[in-house]
Each structure stands twice: as structure tokens, then as C-alpha cells.
Scaffold this motif. Structure first.
Motif, PDB file in Angstrom:
ATOM      1  N   ILE A   1     -64.058   0.783  24.688  1.00 29.93           N
ATOM      2  CA  ILE A   1     -63.906   1.799  23.644  1.00 29.93           C
ATOM      3  C   ILE A   1     -62.737   1.510  22.703  1.00 29.93           C
ATOM      4  CG2 ILE A   1     -62.440   3.377  24.980  1.00 29.93           C
ATOM      5  CD1 ILE A   1     -64.169   5.682  23.777  1.00 29.93           C
ATOM      6  N   ALA A   2     -61.648   0.907  23.213  1.00 29.13           N
ATOM      7  CA  ALA A   2     -60.489   0.656  22.338  1.00 29.13           C
ATOM      8  C   ALA A   2     -59.504  -0.294  23.009  1.00 29.13           C
ATOM      9  CB  ALA A   2     -59.788   1.962  21.992  1.00 29.13           C
ATOM     10  N   THR A   3     -58.661  -0.896  22.170  1.00 27.73           N
ATOM     11  CA  THR A   3     -57.533  -1.689  22.663  1.00 27.73           C
ATOM     12  C   THR A   3     -56.239  -1.026  22.214  1.00 27.73           C
ATOM     13  OG1 THR A   3     -57.453  -3.097  20.697  1.00 27.73           O
ATOM     14  CG2 THR A   3     -58.807  -3.853  22.556  1.00 27.73           C
ATOM     15  N   VAL A   4     -55.201  -1.209  23.018  1.00 22.64           N
ATOM     16  CA  VAL A   4     -53.866  -0.736  22.654  1.00 22.64           C
ATOM     17  C   VAL A   4     -52.929  -1.933  22.656  1.00 22.64           C
ATOM     18  CG1 VAL A   4     -51.923   0.752  23.248  1.00 22.64           C
ATOM     19  CG2 VAL A   4     -54.257   1.552  23.643  1.00 22.64           C
ATOM     20  N   ARG A   5     -52.303  -2.178  21.516  1.00 24.11           N
ATOM     21  CA  ARG A   5     -51.285  -3.232  21.428  1.00 24.11           C
ATOM     22  C   ARG A   5     -49.924  -2.584  21.232  1.00 24.11           C
ATOM     23  NH1 ARG A   5     -50.581  -8.520  20.726  1.00 24.11           N
ATOM     24  NH2 ARG A   5     -52.830  -8.915  20.527  1.00 24.11           N
ATOM     25  N   MET A   6     -48.980  -2.972  22.081  1.00 25.45           N
ATOM     26  CA  MET A   6     -47.608  -2.498  21.945  1.00 25.45           C
ATOM     27  C   MET A   6     -46.715  -3.670  21.565  1.00 25.45           C
ATOM     28  SD  MET A   6     -47.010   0.211  25.052  1.00 25.45           S
ATOM     29  CE  MET A   6     -47.762   1.835  24.990  1.00 25.45           C
TER      30      MET A   6
ATOM     31  N   MET B   1     -51.283  -6.568  24.805  1.00 24.08           N
ATOM     32  CA  MET B   1     -52.443  -5.738  24.505  1.00 24.08           C
ATOM     33  C   MET B   1     -53.283  -5.561  25.756  1.00 24.08           C
ATOM     34  SD  MET B   1     -55.435  -6.534  21.689  1.00 24.08           S
ATOM     35  CE  MET B   1     -56.120  -7.892  22.642  1.00 24.08           C
ATOM     36  N   ARG B   2     -53.899  -4.374  25.885  1.00 26.57           N
ATOM     37  CA  ARG B   2     -54.842  -4.115  26.968  1.00 26.57           C
ATOM     38  C   ARG B   2     -56.057  -3.380  26.414  1.00 26.57           C
ATOM     39  NH1 ARG B   2     -52.567  -2.653  32.854  1.00 26.57           N
ATOM     40  NH2 ARG B   2     -54.774  -3.079  33.206  1.00 26.57           N
ATOM     41  N   SER B   3     -57.197  -3.613  27.072  1.00 22.62           N
ATOM     42  CA  SER B   3     -58.450  -2.967  26.664  1.00 22.62           C
ATOM     43  C   SER B   3     -58.735  -1.770  27.563  1.00 22.62           C
ATOM     44  CB  SER B   3     -59.614  -3.958  26.760  1.00 22.62           C
ATOM     45  OG  SER B   3     -59.418  -5.043  25.875  1.00 22.62           O
TER      46      SER B   3
ATOM     47  N   GLY C   1     -46.287   1.976  28.566  1.00 23.42           N
ATOM     48  CA  GLY C   1     -47.726   1.984  28.803  1.00 23.42           C
ATOM     49  C   GLY C   1     -48.356   3.302  28.391  1.00 23.42           C
ATOM     50  N   VAL C   2     -49.604   3.470  28.777  1.00 21.58           N
ATOM     51  CA  VAL C   2     -50.363   4.685  28.453  1.00 21.58           C
ATOM     52  C   VAL C   2     -51.009   5.218  29.718  1.00 21.58           C
ATOM     53  CG1 VAL C   2     -50.811   3.935  26.087  1.00 21.58           C
ATOM     54  CG2 VAL C   2     -52.449   3.364  27.890  1.00 21.58           C
ATOM     55  N   ASP C   3     -51.426   6.492  29.666  1.00 21.11           N
ATOM     56  CA  ASP C   3     -52.136   7.042  30.819  1.00 21.11           C
ATOM     57  C   ASP C   3     -53.596   6.611  30.779  1.00 21.11           C
ATOM     58  OD1 ASP C   3     -52.972   8.557  28.654  1.00 21.11           O
ATOM     59  OD2 ASP C   3     -53.065  10.430  29.783  1.00 21.11           O
TER      60      ASP C   3
ATOM     61  N   VAL D   1     -55.381  10.233  37.194  1.00 18.37           N
ATOM     62  CA  VAL D   1     -54.619   9.768  36.037  1.00 18.37           C
ATOM     63  C   VAL D   1     -53.448   8.915  36.529  1.00 18.37           C
ATOM     64  CG1 VAL D   1     -53.277  10.450  34.017  1.00 18.37           C
ATOM     65  CG2 VAL D   1     -55.257  11.807  34.722  1.00 18.37           C
ATOM     66  N   ILE D   2     -53.392   7.670  36.041  1.00 14.30           N
ATOM     67  CA  ILE D   2     -52.327   6.753  36.444  1.00 14.30           C
ATOM     68  C   ILE D   2     -51.733   6.082  35.209  1.00 14.30           C
ATOM     69  CG2 ILE D   2     -53.353   6.294  38.706  1.00 14.30           C
ATOM     70  CD1 ILE D   2     -54.291   3.581  37.544  1.00 14.30           C
ATOM     71  N   MET D   3     -50.603   5.425  35.409  1.00 18.71           N
ATOM     72  CA  MET D   3     -49.921   4.698  34.329  1.00 18.71           C
ATOM     73  C   MET D   3     -50.522   3.309  34.198  1.00 18.71           C
ATOM     74  SD  MET D   3     -47.172   4.888  32.220  1.00 18.71           S
ATOM     75  CE  MET D   3     -45.825   3.911  31.523  1.00 18.71           C
ATOM     76  N   SER D   4     -50.911   2.940  32.984  1.00 23.24           N
ATOM     77  CA  SER D   4     -51.367   1.584  32.682  1.00 23.24           C
ATOM     78  C   SER D   4     -50.233   0.879  31.946  1.00 23.24           C
ATOM     79  CB  SER D   4     -52.623   1.620  31.810  1.00 23.24           C
ATOM     80  OG  SER D   4     -52.976   0.329  31.385  1.00 23.24           O
ATOM     81  N   PHE D   5     -49.566  -0.063  32.611  1.00 17.75           N
ATOM     82  CA  PHE D   5     -48.395  -0.735  32.036  1.00 17.75           C
ATOM     83  C   PHE D   5     -48.851  -1.832  31.066  1.00 17.75           C
ATOM     84  CE2 PHE D   5     -47.036   0.902  36.173  1.00 17.75           C
ATOM     85  CZ  PHE D   5     -45.907   1.628  35.804  1.00 17.75           C
ATOM     86  N   ILE D   6     -48.336  -1.774  29.841  1.00 17.91           N
ATOM     87  CA  ILE D   6     -48.694  -2.768  28.824  1.00 17.91           C
ATOM     88  C   ILE D   6     -47.541  -3.748  28.595  1.00 17.91           C
ATOM     89  CG2 ILE D   6     -49.372  -3.093  26.409  1.00 17.91           C
ATOM     90  CD1 ILE D   6     -50.790  -0.385  26.547  1.00 17.91           C
ATOM     91  N   ILE D   7     -46.312  -3.240  28.487  1.00 18.93           N
ATOM     92  CA  ILE D   7     -45.129  -4.102  28.422  1.00 18.93           C
ATOM     93  C   ILE D   7     -44.283  -3.823  29.659  1.00 18.93           C
ATOM     94  CG2 ILE D   7     -42.970  -4.570  27.206  1.00 18.93           C
ATOM     95  CD1 ILE D   7     -44.366  -4.028  24.597  1.00 18.93           C
ATOM     96  N   GLU D   8     -44.021  -4.858  30.440  1.00 20.55           N
ATOM     97  CA  GLU D   8     -43.221  -4.706  31.657  1.00 20.55           C
ATOM     98  C   GLU D   8     -41.734  -4.752  31.314  1.00 20.55           C
ATOM     99  OE1 GLU D   8     -44.196  -4.108  34.668  1.00 20.55           O
ATOM    100  OE2 GLU D   8     -46.368  -4.420  34.527  1.00 20.55           O
ATOM    101  N   ARG D   9     -40.940  -4.020  32.072  1.00 20.00           N
ATOM    102  CA  ARG D   9     -39.499  -4.067  31.871  1.00 20.00           C
ATOM    103  C   ARG D   9     -38.989  -5.499  32.056  1.00 20.00           C
ATOM    104  NH1 ARG D   9     -39.330  -1.879  37.246  1.00 20.00           N
ATOM    105  NH2 ARG D   9     -37.956  -3.062  38.636  1.00 20.00           N
ATOM    106  N   ASN D  10     -37.909  -5.817  31.397  1.00 20.65           N
ATOM    107  CA  ASN D  10     -37.280  -7.136  31.409  1.00 20.65           C
ATOM    108  C   ASN D  10     -38.102  -8.201  30.686  1.00 20.65           C
ATOM    109  OD1 ASN D  10     -35.067  -6.136  32.851  1.00 20.65           O
ATOM    110  ND2 ASN D  10     -36.049  -6.522  34.824  1.00 20.65           N
TER     111      ASN D  10
END
Length: 556
Positions: A438-443, A391-393, A364-366, A374-383
Motif C-alpha cells: 500500500i505504501a512506502t515510508v522513507r526517513m 525506507m520500508r514497505s 519508526g512508525v506504528d 500494534v508494534i513499532m516498525s524501526f526504519i532508522i536504528e539508533r547509532n
């Protein structure tokens, strides 16, 4: 052209090939299946790899390197002679030797390799492993997680029997634990946990520390060679306890003999922290998979360190399930990598076998929460099953924001700094007010567990990166420079490896000996060298056999 499987281990490495009769284990130049993962230089500056290099760890510690897999993907450098090398450079030398031996043994060109990695290897470590293969001149499209490889070996041997299994892969430097479900020839990885800094080496160190303490020896007062001797004897004592109830460790330092008597109960006591660390990933995979130990068909132990009876006893104690130890722990991962190479080649014997793998970490990203923390935004979960893409916005955190920086992390903590920092990816954008999109992040995590990130702003402009950390992803220019450096290294081919191994072994035993025994060894070594230099082929073979028996008797 052949595709081989390679178990690139911390302690030992192994190559295999899947052919019409199944998996074939490749023998190295000395006729052995396992090649110690040790790289060194001989007295003439030639590269030596494997058994010969391992024997010189004590006599030439400044010219020999081992256990470099544990720092794969880091900026750690190892001194070898006058130069320094990274873990991937040392691994490439080891891979080059393994591939050369495979080519000689199989009598055919090696086109590609499937290489095993610990399931808990992070993105940097996986990239570094693929780079090591590239530096060695071997194509590596596919990495396979070590417990997945072990499961392939186990299930193949048991005719793909349906059930849910726990695979505990406890090697020389890493521990991986996986829950695997097998049904109708489909092998699905359900959960993974592990520790990249836990292995048989930790037992060696526990014995080493206890030996120093018991004999009132101060580490700082010992030379590098003396420390190496004690460490090697610690490893020998650990191995002895795998088959004997009691082991006596004896070391001669500056003509004085020091000793320690150890049994498995005492080993559990002095290495209790190591055993406690083993339980942590076991508990985690059971929780993640929502299973109880009694739900498992079997617990399968692989990896060299699983040969220790105390490990099996401990796992049975914490799970209530007696582990399966009827598969060769030293070769299981290599055999599994060979089977996977057969799957990749679309071998007809394996056409119905399907294996799925998972992402061992969350990614994820901060970001900022409502309190601006400031916290962790999880995009791909473990397992998550591989390959996967999520993807998250994200929204502006202040008015007139024109740049957004995403720090990328790998781990499970809500506090980003407690996770593994992978790097930062930035993108510009038109002035945006607080709270507006403002943006999307795709992992995207590929089948090898390697990360691709796409960041897209409000104008649909995208920045993509395969790997964030430029310290790990080397440029083509940097790769070429390293290749040229490695190409200058000379692999000695004209000398007899068996002879060099016997000489190196004798030199190591001499280093560990004292007084009369040392003189006897020196004289025997001189006589051996004389015969090897001037004797005929029959004399040489007989002398080699006799000298090997003599060293066996001395090396107790």
C-alpha cells in the motif's frame, strides 16, 4: 562576516571564534567568558540577560526566568512580567545578547553560528533551537552535539591522538555520554546515550529537599522569594563541596536562622538516585559500542557539573577508569563549537579534520504484526551514521483500504506508545486488499539530526514533511508575529552593566540577610547609588571597586 560557535547551555552560555591563532573565547559586556542563561526584565521593563538577571532570580522571581533549555521544543510557557514566552523565545533573547556581545568584542559582523545541543535532544528540541536562532536574527545551518564538540576540544588540545574515548558531558540540565573513535584525524562517533532531564540542577534540588527536611520546613509555607533563597544557597553549597570537604549552608527566614552541614559522603547518600541515573547511559553506550571500560583510551569529563569531585569518584567506581579532568569543563563545548565553525569555514588549519556523527534515537512508525497487535516498525536504528536515509514497505491491514495513517515515533520500545510520539502523516490510495502493498515510508535524518519523511502510495504519489508536529514547526506568519513581539522588548544599553550588576547583587544579599547586617547593607547600597549618580569618574571607579569588595565579604 564571521561564523561563531555557541554553547547554548542550561546554566551558562559561551561564544567562541576560530581564527588564525586558534579558538578565541568571546568575552561578554562584563568581561566574562560565561553568560548565565537567565533572562529577565528590570524595573523599567527593559530586557536583562546574564549575570544581572541571575542576581534578580531571588529578588524578582516573577520577572526572571532560568533553566528554560530543559523544556525546549515543548509547549511549556514561562511568565515574564505580564507576558508569557516559550523556551525558544527566551533562548532567542539569550542568543541575541550573546551575538551582540560577540559583535562588540570581535569588532566585526556575525553572519552565522554553529550552536551546540545535547546529543540526546530529540527532533522537536533541535527544530526549536534552530528556530530560536532564526528569531534572534542569526543564521544557523549547523547544530553540533555537545559531546562531539567536547571531543573536538579535547582531541585538538591533544594533537588528534588516536584512540577510543568516552566523553561524559554533565551540565546543569542535561547528561550526554558518547563513545568516540579518533584515527588519522577522523573523529567518528560510535554510540550515544543520555538523559535530557538530568543535570547539576538535580543535585541542587536534592540538597534543597534535604535542607527542608532537616529543618522541619514545609515548602508550602514558604514564599516564592524564600524558596528561591534556599534553592540558591543549595546551589552555593553544592559548588562549595567541589573544593571543600565540608560546607555549611545557612539561611535566614523571617529573622530565624536555619543551617545544614554537608559533606560529599552525605551528598552521595541524599542524591543516590541522581548518581544511579548517571550510570544508565554509561552502561548503554558501552553495550552499544561493544566495548569494555579497559578498551578506552580515556574518559573525558566536561560540563559544569563534572567539576563535582563526587561525580568523578562515582564514574571511576562504576567503570574502573579514572576520568580525565584536565580540560576546562565550562568552556570545552564552546571551544569545540568554535573549532567546528572553523571546519565549516574550511579553515586551512583544520582542512584534514573529519568528524562524523550519529543518530542518537531509533525512528519508526506504528504497524500491525501477524496477531494484529500494534508494534513499532524501526526504519532508522539508533547509532546510524549521519546523514542517513532508510525506507520500508507497508501493506494494507484490511480489505478496500483507501487511507493509510502512519504514526511516527522516536525511541527503542517495541510498544509505540512507550516512545516519543512525533506526529501522524497520512496518504490516500486506491482501494487495496488486506496484505497487498500500500505504501512506502522513507526517513531521512540530516547532519543536524532533523527528520524528513516521505510517504509514497501505490500510485507513486508522495507526501513529504520536514517535521510532523505542527506545534513545533511554526509557520512564517507565526514566526513574524513572534519576531514583532520580541522586537518590542527593549535592551537597556545606556546604563553601566557593572553598576547594575553590583546593585542587583546587593539587593539579593539584602534579601538573604537579617537585622544589623541588613541595615549595614542598605546604608552601603544607598551610599553607592549616591556616588554613582553624582560622583566624578575617578570617585565612581574607586567606589565600585570598594563596594564589590564589601559585597564579596558579605556574600560568604
Amino acid at each position: 562576516m564571521a561564523i561563531i560557535g555557541i554553547d547554548l547551555g542550561t546554566t551558562n552560555s559561551l561564544a567562541t571564534l576560530f581564527n588564525e591563532v586558534g579558538v578565541k573565547i568571546v568575552r561578554n559586556a562584563l568581561g566574562n567568558a560565561l553568560t548565565p542563561s537567565v533572562v529577565g526584565l528590570d524595573d523599567d521593563g527593559n530586557v536583562i540577560v546574564g549575570e544581572i538577571a541571575k542576581e534578580r532570580l531571588i529578588t524578582h522571581p516573577d520577572m526572571t526566568v532560568a533553566e528554560f533549555k530543559r523544556t525546549m521544543g515543548t509547549d511549556r510557557k514561562y511568565k515574564l512580567g505580564k507576558d508569557t514566552y516559550s523556551s525558544q523565545q527566551l533562548s532567542s533573547i539569550l542568543l541575541k545578547k550573546i551575538v551582540a556581545d560577540a559583535k562588540d568584542y570581535l569588532g566585526e559582523e556575525i553572519d552565522e553560528a554553529v550552536i551546540s545541543v545535547p546529543a540526546y535532544f530529540d527532533d522537536k528540541m533541535r527544530i526549536a533551537t534552530k528556530q530560536a536562532a532564526e528569531l534572534a536574527g542569526i543564521k544557523c545551518e549547523r547544530l553540533i552535539n555537545e559531546p562531539s564538540a567536547a571531543a573536538l576540544a579535547y582531541l585538538s588540545r591533544n594533537h588528534w591522538k588516536d584512540g577510543t574515548y568516552m566523553v561524559v558531558d554533565f551540565g546543569g540540565g542535561t547528561l550526554d555520554v558518547s563513545i568516540i573513535d579518533s584515527f588519522d584525524s577522523v573523529m567518528e562517533i560510535i554510540a550515544v546515550a543520555g538523559n535530557n532531564q538530568l543535570g547539576g540542577k538535580d543535585f541542587n534540588e536534592a540538597i534543597y529537599r534535604y535542607f527542608l527536611l532537616s529543618n522541619n520546613l514545609l515548602e508550602d509555607s514558604l514564599t516564592a522569594e524564600e524558596r528561591a533563597i534556599i534553592y540558591r544557597m543549595s546551589e552555593t553549597t553544592k559548588i562549595a563541596l567541589s573544593t571543600n570537604p565540608i560546607a555549611v549552608m545557612t539561611v535566614v527566614i523571617r529573622d530565624q536562622e536555619y543551617s545544614l552541614t554537608l559533606d560529599n559522603n552525605k551528598l552521595i547518600e541524599i542524591a543516590h538516585e541522581v548518581f544511579e541515573k548517571i550510570f544508565t547511559p554509561i552502561k548503554k553506550v558501552l553495550k552499544d559500542s561493544r566495548l569494555r571500560p579497559e578498551d578506552l583510551e580515556s574518559i573525558v569529563l566536561v560540563g559544569g557539573s563534572s567539576k563535582m569531585p563526587t561525580v568523578a569518584v562515582y564514574i571511576e567506581k562504576v567503570t574502573g577508569v579514572k576520568p580525565c579532568t584536565d580540560i576546562d569543563p565550562d568552556t570545552a563545548i564552546g571551544i569545540g563549537a568554535g573549532i567546528y565553525s572553523g571546519i565549516k569555514m574550511k579553515n586551512q588549519q583544520l582542512k584534514d579534520i573529519v568528524m562524523t556523527d550519529i543518530c542518537p534515537f531509533s525512528l519508526g512508525v506504528d504497524t500491525h504484526d501477524y496477531n494484529n497487535d500494534v508494534i513499532m516498525s524501526f526504519i532508522i536504528e539508533r547509532n546510524s551514521m549521519l546523514p542517513c536515509s532508510n525506507m520500508r514497505s507497508y501493506y494494507a491491514i484490511h480489505d478496500n483500504q483507501t487511507v493509510v495513517d502512519f504514526k511516527v515515533y522516536q525511541g527503542e520500545s517495541i510498544i509505540p506508545e512507550n516512545n516519543i510520539y512525533l506526529g501522524t502523516i497520512s496518504i490516500g490510495c486506491p482501494p487495496t486488499n488486506k496484505g497487498e502493498f500500500i505504501a512506502t515510508v522513507r526517513m531521512t535524518y540530516d547532519i543536524n539530526g532533523i527528520l524528513l519523511i516521505d510517504v509514497t502510495n501505490v500510485n507513486n504519489e508522495t507526501v513529504s514533511k520536514t517535521l510532523i508536529d505542527n506545534n513545533v514547526r511554526l509557520s512564517e506568519k507565526e514566526m513574524e508575529a513572534i519576531k514583532k513581539k520580541l522586537d518590542k522588548l527593549r535592551f537597556e544599553k545606556d546604563t553601566n552593566d557593572e553598576v547594575k550588576l553590583l546593585i542587583s547583587r546587593a539587593e539579593r544579599i539584602i534579601e538573604e540577610s537579617v537585622s544589623f547586617e541588613r541595615e549595614r547593607l542598605i546604608n552601603a547600597l544607598s551610599a553607592f547609588k549616591l556616588t554613582m549618580a553624582k560622583g566624578n569618574s575617578i570617585e565612581k571607579r574607586r567606589t565600585m571597586e570598594a563596594f564589590a569588595r564589601f559585597l564579596d565579604a558579605c556574600d560568604l
